[in-house]
Design a protein around this motif. Structure first.
Motif, PDB file in Angstrom:
ATOM      1  N   ALA A 503       0.364  -1.728   0.017  1.00 45.66           N
ATOM      2  CA  ALA A 503      -0.531  -0.188  -0.200  1.00 45.66           C
ATOM      3  C   ALA A 503       1.145   1.352  -0.199  1.00 45.66           C
ATOM      4  O   ALA A 503       0.487   2.315  -0.733  1.00 45.66           O
ATOM      5  CB  ALA A 503      -0.654   0.317   1.621  1.00 45.66           C
ATOM      6  N   PHE A 504       1.927   1.187   0.672  1.00 46.94           N
ATOM      7  CA  PHE A 504       2.819   2.181   1.005  1.00 46.94           C
ATOM      8  C   PHE A 504       3.652   2.579  -0.501  1.00 46.94           C
ATOM      9  O   PHE A 504       3.755   4.004  -0.986  1.00 46.94           O
ATOM     10  CB  PHE A 504       4.417   2.558   1.927  1.00 46.94           C
ATOM     11  N   LEU A 505       4.031   1.288  -1.890  1.00 44.88           N
ATOM     12  CA  LEU A 505       4.285   1.444  -2.760  1.00 44.88           C
ATOM     13  C   LEU A 505       3.144   2.469  -3.755  1.00 44.88           C
ATOM     14  O   LEU A 505       3.516   3.205  -4.589  1.00 44.88           O
ATOM     15  CB  LEU A 505       5.220   0.075  -3.005  1.00 44.88           C
ATOM     16  N   ASP A 506       1.917   2.076  -3.368  1.00 42.46           N
ATOM     17  CA  ASP A 506       0.539   2.671  -4.030  1.00 42.46           C
ATOM     18  C   ASP A 506       0.965   4.399  -3.728  1.00 42.46           C
ATOM     19  O   ASP A 506       0.296   5.131  -4.727  1.00 42.46           O
ATOM     20  CB  ASP A 506      -0.083   2.170  -3.605  1.00 42.46           C
ATOM     21  N   LEU A 507       1.153   4.267  -2.584  1.00 44.13           N
ATOM     22  CA  LEU A 507       1.253   5.858  -2.503  1.00 44.13           C
ATOM     23  C   LEU A 507       2.366   6.166  -0.920  1.00 44.13           C
ATOM     24  O   LEU A 507       1.596   5.775  -0.221  1.00 44.13           O
ATOM     25  CB  LEU A 507      -0.960   6.004  -1.079  1.00 44.13           C
ATOM     26  N   PRO A 508       3.228   6.391  -1.938  1.00 43.77           N
ATOM     27  CA  PRO A 508       4.098   7.021  -0.888  1.00 43.77           C
ATOM     28  C   PRO A 508       4.730   7.956  -0.091  1.00 43.77           C
ATOM     29  O   PRO A 508       3.895   9.071  -0.187  1.00 43.77           O
ATOM     30  CB  PRO A 508       5.344   6.831  -1.821  1.00 43.77           C
ATOM     31  N   SER A 509       5.046   8.551   1.330  1.00 42.43           N
ATOM     32  CA  SER A 509       4.510   9.517   1.983  1.00 42.43           C
ATOM     33  C   SER A 509       5.762   9.335   2.434  1.00 42.43           C
ATOM     34  O   SER A 509       6.238   8.438   3.788  1.00 42.43           O
ATOM     35  CB  SER A 509       2.865   8.978   3.065  1.00 42.43           C
ATOM     36  N   GLU A 510       6.603  10.460   3.018  1.00 42.87           N
ATOM     37  CA  GLU A 510       7.336  10.500   3.605  1.00 42.87           C
ATOM     38  C   GLU A 510       7.890  10.968   4.946  1.00 42.87           C
ATOM     39  O   GLU A 510       7.989  10.818   5.260  1.00 42.87           O
ATOM     40  CB  GLU A 510       8.547  11.965   3.358  1.00 42.87           C
ATOM     41  N   THR A 511       6.809  11.657   5.280  1.00 39.88           N
ATOM     42  CA  THR A 511       5.894  11.971   6.266  1.00 39.88           C
ATOM     43  C   THR A 511       5.059  10.354   7.085  1.00 39.88           C
ATOM     44  O   THR A 511       6.236   9.596   8.378  1.00 39.88           O
ATOM     45  CB  THR A 511       4.607  13.026   6.446  1.00 39.88           C
ATOM     46  N   MET A 512       4.824   9.862   6.524  1.00 39.21           N
ATOM     47  CA  MET A 512       4.303   8.382   6.811  1.00 39.21           C
ATOM     48  C   MET A 512       5.863   7.449   7.274  1.00 39.21           C
ATOM     49  O   MET A 512       5.428   6.875   8.698  1.00 39.21           O
ATOM     50  CB  MET A 512       3.366   7.702   6.240  1.00 39.21           C
ATOM     51  N   LEU A 513       6.649   7.796   6.702  1.00 40.44           N
ATOM     52  CA  LEU A 513       7.966   6.748   7.109  1.00 40.44           C
ATOM     53  C   LEU A 513       8.588   7.447   8.037  1.00 40.44           C
ATOM     54  O   LEU A 513       8.912   6.678   8.927  1.00 40.44           O
ATOM     55  CB  LEU A 513       8.788   6.394   5.624  1.00 40.44           C
ATOM     56  N   ALA A 514       8.550   8.779   8.258  1.00 41.48           N
ATOM     57  CA  ALA A 514       9.537   9.307   9.066  1.00 41.48           C
ATOM     58  C   ALA A 514       9.550   9.173  10.331  1.00 41.48           C
ATOM     59  O   ALA A 514       9.900   9.195  11.376  1.00 41.48           O
ATOM     60  CB  ALA A 514       9.359  11.107   9.037  1.00 41.48           C
ATOM     61  N   ASN A 515       7.555   9.175  10.297  1.00 39.28           N
ATOM     62  CA  ASN A 515       6.779   8.626  11.320  1.00 39.28           C
ATOM     63  C   ASN A 515       6.565   7.185  12.234  1.00 39.28           C
ATOM     64  O   ASN A 515       5.612   7.380  13.390  1.00 39.28           O
ATOM     65  CB  ASN A 515       5.181   9.806  11.223  1.00 39.28           C
ATOM     66  N   ASP A 516       6.361   6.227  11.533  1.00 37.96           N
ATOM     67  CA  ASP A 516       7.108   5.214  11.661  1.00 37.96           C
ATOM     68  C   ASP A 516       7.554   4.977  12.837  1.00 37.96           C
ATOM     69  O   ASP A 516       8.535   5.048  12.743  1.00 37.96           O
ATOM     70  CB  ASP A 516       6.849   3.909  10.573  1.00 37.96           C
ATOM     71  N   PRO A 517       6.396   4.145  13.731  1.00 37.00           N
ATOM     72  CA  PRO A 517       7.245   3.476  15.070  1.00 37.00           C
ATOM     73  C   PRO A 517       8.363   2.922  14.904  1.00 37.00           C
ATOM     74  O   PRO A 517       9.411   3.284  15.788  1.00 37.00           O
ATOM     75  CB  PRO A 517       6.025   3.303  16.554  1.00 37.00           C
ATOM     76  N   LEU A 518       8.175   1.785  13.913  1.00 37.14           N
ATOM     77  CA  LEU A 518       9.681   0.781  13.514  1.00 37.14           C
ATOM     78  C   LEU A 518      10.418   1.774  13.548  1.00 37.14           C
ATOM     79  O   LEU A 518      11.556   1.321  13.650  1.00 37.14           O
ATOM     80  CB  LEU A 518       8.829  -0.075  13.138  1.00 37.14           C
ATOM     81  N   ASN A 519      10.423   2.381  12.159  1.00 37.60           N
ATOM     82  CA  ASN A 519      11.561   2.670  11.866  1.00 37.60           C
ATOM     83  C   ASN A 519      12.329   4.167  12.480  1.00 37.60           C
ATOM     84  O   ASN A 519      12.894   4.433  12.678  1.00 37.60           O
ATOM     85  CB  ASN A 519      11.385   4.242  10.195  1.00 37.60           C
ATOM     86  N   VAL A 520      11.015   5.044  13.731  1.00 37.40           N
ATOM     87  CA  VAL A 520      11.933   6.005  14.993  1.00 37.40           C
ATOM     88  C   VAL A 520      12.741   4.981  15.439  1.00 37.40           C
ATOM     89  O   VAL A 520      13.885   5.761  15.527  1.00 37.40           O
ATOM     90  CB  VAL A 520      10.646   6.359  14.928  1.00 37.40           C
ATOM     91  N   LEU A 521      12.036   3.700  15.929  1.00 35.34           N
ATOM     92  CA  LEU A 521      13.039   3.145  17.202  1.00 35.34           C
ATOM     93  C   LEU A 521      14.739   2.602  16.363  1.00 35.34           C
ATOM     94  O   LEU A 521      15.742   2.720  17.161  1.00 35.34           O
ATOM     95  CB  LEU A 521      12.377   1.913  17.466  1.00 35.34           C
ATOM     96  N   SER A 522      14.686   2.042  15.512  1.00 36.78           N
ATOM     97  CA  SER A 522      16.072   1.949  14.589  1.00 36.78           C
ATOM     98  C   SER A 522      16.646   2.113  14.232  1.00 36.78           C
ATOM     99  O   SER A 522      17.818   2.455  14.813  1.00 36.78           O
ATOM    100  CB  SER A 522      15.158   0.506  12.941  1.00 36.78           C
ATOM    101  N   ASN A 523      16.257   3.764  13.872  1.00 36.30           N
ATOM    102  CA  ASN A 523      17.010   5.034  13.734  1.00 36.30           C
ATOM    103  C   ASN A 523      17.795   5.070  14.804  1.00 36.30           C
ATOM    104  O   ASN A 523      18.734   5.853  14.607  1.00 36.30           O
ATOM    105  CB  ASN A 523      16.271   6.118  13.015  1.00 36.30           C
TER     106      ASN A 523
END
Length: 716
Positions: A503-523
């Motif tokens: 679904a992200f590939l269909d409608l990509p969002s930099e904001t969604m990715l930046a706020n993704d909780p697992l992405n934030v933790l890993s970063n």
């Protein structure tokens, strides 16, 4: 060629002539000068040219680095490769399914068309090497920072690699030795079409499991077999049904004569890493700070994986390879703690450094070497607690599929979100393939438990150095229990659902990715892991220069006794002899340098994950159906001991007799000498090897794959 010979002569004149026969991981290009006479006295019947030649075929042409982390050898004129079972484990697991479980049940291709191609597997042939120390060291000086020095060296390395790769035909690697005091370049050729030919069932290939790992007496068929394919002209090629078996320049004859105490034994392979110049402070740091955290973090991850692996064959296949890798180093690091403590290795190193410090502070040496020991000790004092912290975090990264997700899939999605429509269309198939591969190697309920357990361990045990800010905050908010947080994380993150990623590939969002909780933790975890204070950064810079000078000074002053460079995944030769350990009541052998099939059967426990055996093995042992592979004493020998100097990376290395014939396959060291990566113990250090006769018995007599043995050159 003339230039090569001149540089070779210049290099060998700098190296000492007196060596110990059983200690050392030696460059093949120096065998004639340093080792050949000693080896002949011990039983070698080959010339130095027959071991290493750049103009004619030699032993080196039969030895390959296997998939970047092990060693293997060519044993037929049709590209047949022998290595350890644990080296082929990833490929075997990948090629297995619950319906066709080759890992559990074993596999033998009846013909070439049945051989199986894993997605990614390569072997690396060593072509030649040369000394480039003068050239590299000419571009650096003592006024440079370590970063400046590294930049200048890397620029020169790039030139050397380009000059020698013949337009991309070869892979060229320039490596540092003696802590940056010498440099050599190595020319390799890689083959990527490598297919599985056969493997024993896991009950034989991994017999003894974690209980017997690093232990003697040992009874395991730790081997697997592959085949290298090439194009019609013998050149490397991507997989194709039209590729043909490689015709190697040299393959090893297989000797069925067996071994006895004091027989000459030579091993060629790619040892991964030793640290025999490591200062006392580094040993102390590992024993008291780094390794205990490594052991505890590994065990935490293993415990969570095991809960699910025992539930079904399908779940076991998902985690079998990762579990095996973590478990191997878990026991290794605990063994190193015990051995380094028992033998007071840090104390012995400290005494050597005290002697060096006196020499270093003589008027003629003081300017260059006077502050070396103090600088090194200051660095370790500053980083002891950070090393504990980093090892807890490293084990989280090793055991959790999502700990480093922001640097892998996260970066791909970030680039995708920033790209235009045309670029996205090009990127999407690769991302989806990456996601599919990732999800083959994880099970979400297990991943939740692994991550929650590792976060709890990290937050509660890494107390001497500040932990990642987000983890610190979460620990305080949840009283140290991360279960609810991780459950919520997995429910909300796009990374934990293939549908959400699509679904992200269909409608990509930099904001969604930046706020993704697992992405934030890993970063946050990775950023914190890679950060360091200005004080530590300066100490690290000073340490790099001081460590290099310590090694240089120890060699110059003759205080240092090590005459060979540390292992660093380059081809080396080690030689010694078949050598027993003191008598052990657990071993039924008449001398404690070999084990037997009867001894393996005595360990048998029906239904046990580590010590079960196929019924056929029990029956064949009872009837003594050993065929031509029986020893003179009537038994079937399984494993044997030598006193060769090996380490990780030597797994799968051939054990050769004085004629260069294959007598065994190295696969392990003994727990009593686990300090071997730091200091060689000539009394206790042993290499544990599979007897080649047992290997062939498993293939021909147990598995019924005589056609594989018929390919080999058998010497009786």
């Amino acid at each position: 060629m003339k230039k090569f010979i001149v540089s070779l002569i210049a290099a060998i004149t700098l190296l000492p002539a007196t060596v110990k026969a059983d200690e050392g991981m030696w460059f093949l290009m120096f065998i004639e000068r340093l080792n050949h006479r000693d080896m002949q006295k011990m039983g070698l019947q080959l010339t130095a040219e027959e071991i290493y030649s750049i103009n004619h075929h030699s032993l080196k042409d039969a030895i390959v680095q296997f998939n970047g982390g092990c060693t293997a050898e060519l044993i037929s004129k049709d590209g047949l490769v022998l290595t350890n079972h644990h080296c082929g484990y990833d490929a075997i697991a990948e090629l297995s399914t619950a319906e066709k479980n080759h890992l559990k049940n074993g596999f033998w291709a009846k013909n070439r068309t049945e051989e199986l191609k894993p997605s990614s597997l390569f072997v690396r042939f060593f072509v030649r090497m040369d000394d480039c120390s003068k050239r590299i060291l000419a571009v650096v000086n003592d006024k440079m920072t370590e970063a400046e020095r590294e930049k200048a060296i890397n620029a020169e390395i790039a030139k050397i690699e380009k000059e020698n790769n013949e337009g991309g035909k070869y892979t060229v690697s320039v490596r540092s030795f003696f802590q940056g005091n010498e440099f050599y370049y190595f020319v390799y050729q890689d083959y990527k079409d490598v297919r599985l030919v056969g493997t024993p069932p896991e009950s034989l290939g991994k017999f003894g499991g974690d209980t017997d790992n690093w232990e003697w007496p040992r009874h395991t068929a730790d081997f697997s077999m592959f085949r290298i394919y090439a194009d019609a002209n013998g050149n490397p090629a991507e997989y194709s049904p039209n590729n043909v078996p490689l015709k190697p320049k040299h393959h090893l004859p297989v000797n069925l004569g067996g071994v006895k105490e004091n027989d000459f034994a030579m091993i060629l392979g790619y040892p991964g890493r030793t640290n025999r110049w490591m200062p006392a402070g580094g040993i102390e740091q590992n024993v008291k700070f780094a390794y205990p955290a490594w052991v505890e973090g590994s065990k935490t991850g293993m415990d969570q994986m095991k809960k699910y692996m025992v539930q079904s064959d399908a779940l076991n296949l998902i985690y079998a390879s990762k579990f095996a890798g973590v478990a191997n180093y878990w026991k290794n690091r605990q063994g190193m703690i015990d051995a380094l403590t028992k033998f007071q290795t840090a104390k012995a190193k400290a005494a050597q450094e005290a002697k060096f410090d006196k020499w270093a502070n003589k008027p003629e040496n003081k300017e260059k070497y006077g502050n070396v020991v103090a600088t090194i000790n200051n660095y370790y004092k500053l980083t002891n607690e950070k090393s504990r912290h980093d090892n807890y975090l490293q084990q989280l990264f090793r055991t959790s599929a999502f700990g480093t997700i922001s640097r892998s899939l996260g970066r791909q999605l970030e680039a995708y979100a920033k790209a235009d429509a045309t670029k996205r269309a090009q990127m999407a198939p690769g991302i989806l393939e990456m996601v599919d591969e990732m999800y083959k190697e994880l099970y979400l309920p297990a991943e939740k438990d692994i991550l929650a357990a590792q976060l709890k361990l990290y937050a509660s045990k890494s107390t001497g150095y500040a932990i990642a800010p987000s983890v610190d905050k979460l620990a305080k908010e949840n009283n140290g229990d991360f279960t609810k947080y991780v459950n919520a994380l997995f429910d909300l993150s796009i990374f934990t659902s293939k549908d959400r990623i699509r679904a992200f590939l269909d409608l990509p969002s930099e904001t969604m990715l930046a706020n993704d909780p697992l992405n934030v933790l890993s970063n946050d975890l990775l950023t914190h892991f890679n950060s360091k204070s200005d004080e530590i950064a300066k100490a690290q810079n000073d340490f790099g220069a001081a460590y290099r000078k310590l090694v240089q000074g120890l060699r110059e002053s003759k205080i240092g006794e090590i005459k060979y460079p540390d292992a660093n995944s380059t081809l080396r030769l080690t030689y010694g002899k078949v050598r027993s350990l003191p008598a052990d009541k657990r071993n039924d052998a008449t001398i404690n340098n070999y084990t037997t099939l009867a001894g393996q059967v005595k360990k048998y426990k029906k239904g046990d994950l580590e010590f079960d055996l196929p019924t056929k093995v029990l029956e064949m042992n009872a009837k003594k159906e050993f065929g031509r592979y029986a020893d003179k004493d009537g038994s079937l020998h399984v494993c044997f001991l030598t006193d060769n100097d090996i380490t990780g990376g030597n797994s799968g290395s051939p054990v050769l007799n004085g004629k260069g014939e294959l007598i065994g396959l190295a696969f392990d060291g003994n727990i009593e000498a686990m300090a071997g990566d730091v200091i060689f113990d000539k009394k206790l250090q042993r290499t544990i090897n599979v007897d080649i006769r047992y290997v062939l018995w498993v293939i021909e007599n147990f598995s019924g794959a005589k056609h594989i043995v018929d390919e080999m050159t058998i010497v009786k």
